[in-house]
Design an enzyme around this catalytic site. Structure first.
Site, short mmCIF file in Angstrom:
data_model
loop_
_atom_site.label_atom_id
_atom_site.label_comp_id
_atom_site.label_asym_id
_atom_site.label_seq_id
_atom_site.Cartn_x
_atom_site.Cartn_y
_atom_site.Cartn_z
N GLU A 286 0.83 -1.21 0.00
CA GLU A 286 0.00 0.00 0.00
C GLU A 286 0.87 1.26 0.00
O GLU A 286 1.09 1.87 1.05
CB GLU A 286 -0.96 0.00 1.20
CG GLU A 286 -2.06 -1.04 1.10
CD GLU A 286 -3.06 -0.96 2.24
OE1 GLU A 286 -2.80 -0.25 3.24
OE2 GLU A 286 -4.12 -1.60 2.15
N GLU A 378 -6.26 -7.06 -1.35
CA GLU A 378 -6.63 -6.95 0.07
C GLU A 378 -7.92 -6.16 0.19
O GLU A 378 -8.08 -5.11 -0.42
CB GLU A 378 -5.53 -6.26 0.87
CG GLU A 378 -5.86 -6.09 2.35
CD GLU A 378 -4.75 -5.39 3.12
OE1 GLU A 378 -3.57 -5.70 2.87
OE2 GLU A 378 -5.06 -4.52 3.97
#
EC number: 3.2.1.4
Length: 459
Positions: A286, A378
């Protein structure tokens, strides 16, 4: 605004297309495409593609083709939503041409650049299906094909990206559904033989995402040890017929370039085991607080390390704004579409947490999925910081991902004391990973979705 193509062409290629998206089940399908280079100059050209629907009326389509020369690039296009990832080009129908009646045509065009030769594409696909040039009529009594038998990895084999889809060894778009580990430095007991047996057999998971934190007591503390743990979990997934997503779980610092040298070392080691056909590489979890340009630079330095050892595997590239395609930073997919990673066989990560990211994020994913190959590596059923499951938003997300055939991994297959965990605290001390007594609200919801029959086409 629509633009007319020039009447005179310097090159023409006509290819038949089949399997337009949109017709009802058992409809007659088929179409043809005419590719025309209308003008060419030093380092640039203008081309058009005319699509004619030969089958039953269709509503919604995505054209795909591959630029034959590595130096050919899409600059801009019209009459469709255009994008390029590596050498793969896609064009999706827009409001005025999304529906095509039998015999109707759509005229598309684009401006491109090239550095070497400028050959015309020779093959086209619609929604991942290879074009054949004939109309296919439905059978009078259509047979019902039984689901493919075997494990997900056995049925689908080596995966690759085709157009905006993840495709199997039969060049057919598929969707993988599964679970992500939590940090393997904290929840090792959750990932033994018993739990992974249940994940494969009871949950019927297609994949296991192996979340290897780099910081936070992770890889940087013991590179060799964590590499060995990741390899062991990849082997355990392979033994159970699941795909393994190797997640280089960067989070803080948010700029993946901070870990560039570590990434090179790690991916050089895990990619050396290139006999593993069940592996997907996720090179940056991320990215946050960093520009897309910086993320792209990182990706273009790490991907060659993987390709040197494992040239065929799919690679997932994280996007800025915590892998939100920049949406969490007020941007959208256009920055990636207009400045894609210079590599082939890659996908772009999109992450969401259902209680925080709702209609506005779903509205961003719909057009992005027609322009970029997306993988939800995710997602959570809760908010990014809270405990409560948002069932309504979670179901809306899962329905959308199913509709768009976007693969996903749920956070997390663990007994962490948090709302996103699949199991109640203490579950990983035992052997039960499936019954209602050990599942949280999130775990029960996600298990009910991923344990349904997969749609893995083999022809």
């Amino acid at each position: 605004m629509k633009r007319l193509l020039a009447l005179l062409a310097t090159g023409v290629s006509i290819v038949g297309l089949t399997a337009l998206a949109g017709p009802p089940a058992q409809a007659a399908t088929g179409c043809k495409a005419e590719y025309t280079i209308t003008s060419q100059w030093e380092g640039g050209f203008q081309a058009g593609v005319k699509i004619t629907n030969l089958g039953d009326p269709v509503s919604g389509w995505t054209l795909g083709f591959t630029m034959p020369d590595a130096g050919q690039r899409l600059v801009q296009g019209w009459n469709a939503t255009w994008s390029q990832s590596g050498s793969a080009v896609t064009a999706g129908g827009v409001d005025w041409n999304r529906t095509l009646a039998t015999g109707a045509s759509a005229d598309l065009g684009f401006v491109g650049s090239f550095t070497g030769a400028n050959p015309a594409p020779t093959s086209f696909t619609l929604n991942g299906a290879t074009c054949s040039g004939s109309v296919t009529d439905p059978p009078t009594d259509p047979p019902t094909d039984p689901p493919a038998t075997g494990t997900p990895a056995a049925v689908n084999g080596q995966l690759h990206v085709c157009g905006v889809h993840l495709c199997n060894q039969y060049d057919r778009p598929i969707q993988l559904r599964g679970m992500s580990t939590h940090g393997i430095q904290w929840f090792g007991p959750c990932y033994g033989d018993a739990s992974l047996d249940r994940l494969a057999q009871d949950w019927k998971s297609d994949l296991l995402r192996v979340a290897m934190y780099v910081q936070e007591d992770g890889y940087e503390t013991d590179p060799a040890g964590f590499t060995s743990r990741v390899n062991g979990l990849v082997d355990m997934a392979e033994d159970r017929g699941m795909y393994a997503v190797i997640d280089f779980h960067t989070l803080t610092p948010g700029d993946p370039n901070y870990n560039l040298d570590r990434a090179r070392t790690f991916f050089s080691s895990v990619a050396a085991r290139n006999d593993k056909k069940n592996v997907i590489y996720e090179i940056a979890n991320e990215p946050n607080g960093v520009s897309w340009t910086a993320v792209k630079s990182y990706a273009e330095q790490v991907i060659p390390v993987i390709r040197a050892a494992d040239p065929d595997a799919v690679v997932i590239v994280g996007t800025r704004g915590w892998s939100s395609l920049g949406v969490s930073d007020g941007a959208n997919e256009s920055e990636v579409v207009n400045n894609p990673v210079n590599a082939t066989n890659i996908m772009y990560a999109f992450h969401f947490y259902a209680a925080s990211h709702k209609d506005d994020y779903r509205a961003a994913v719909r057009p992005a999925a027609t322009r970029l190959p997306l993988f939800v590596s995710e997602f959570g059923t809760v908010s990014a910081t809270a405990w409560s499951v948002d069932r309504s938003s979670s179901v809306a997300w899962l329905d959308l991902l199913d509709q768009l055939k976007i693969s996903y991994a749920n956070w997390t297959y663990s007994d962490a004391d948090e709302g996103s965990a699949a199991f109640r605290p203490g579950t990983c001390e035992g052997t039960d990973y499936s019954s209602s007594g050990v599942l949280t609200e999130s775990g029960a919801l996600v298990k009910s979705r991923i344990s349904t029959t997969d749609d893995f086409p083999t022809s």
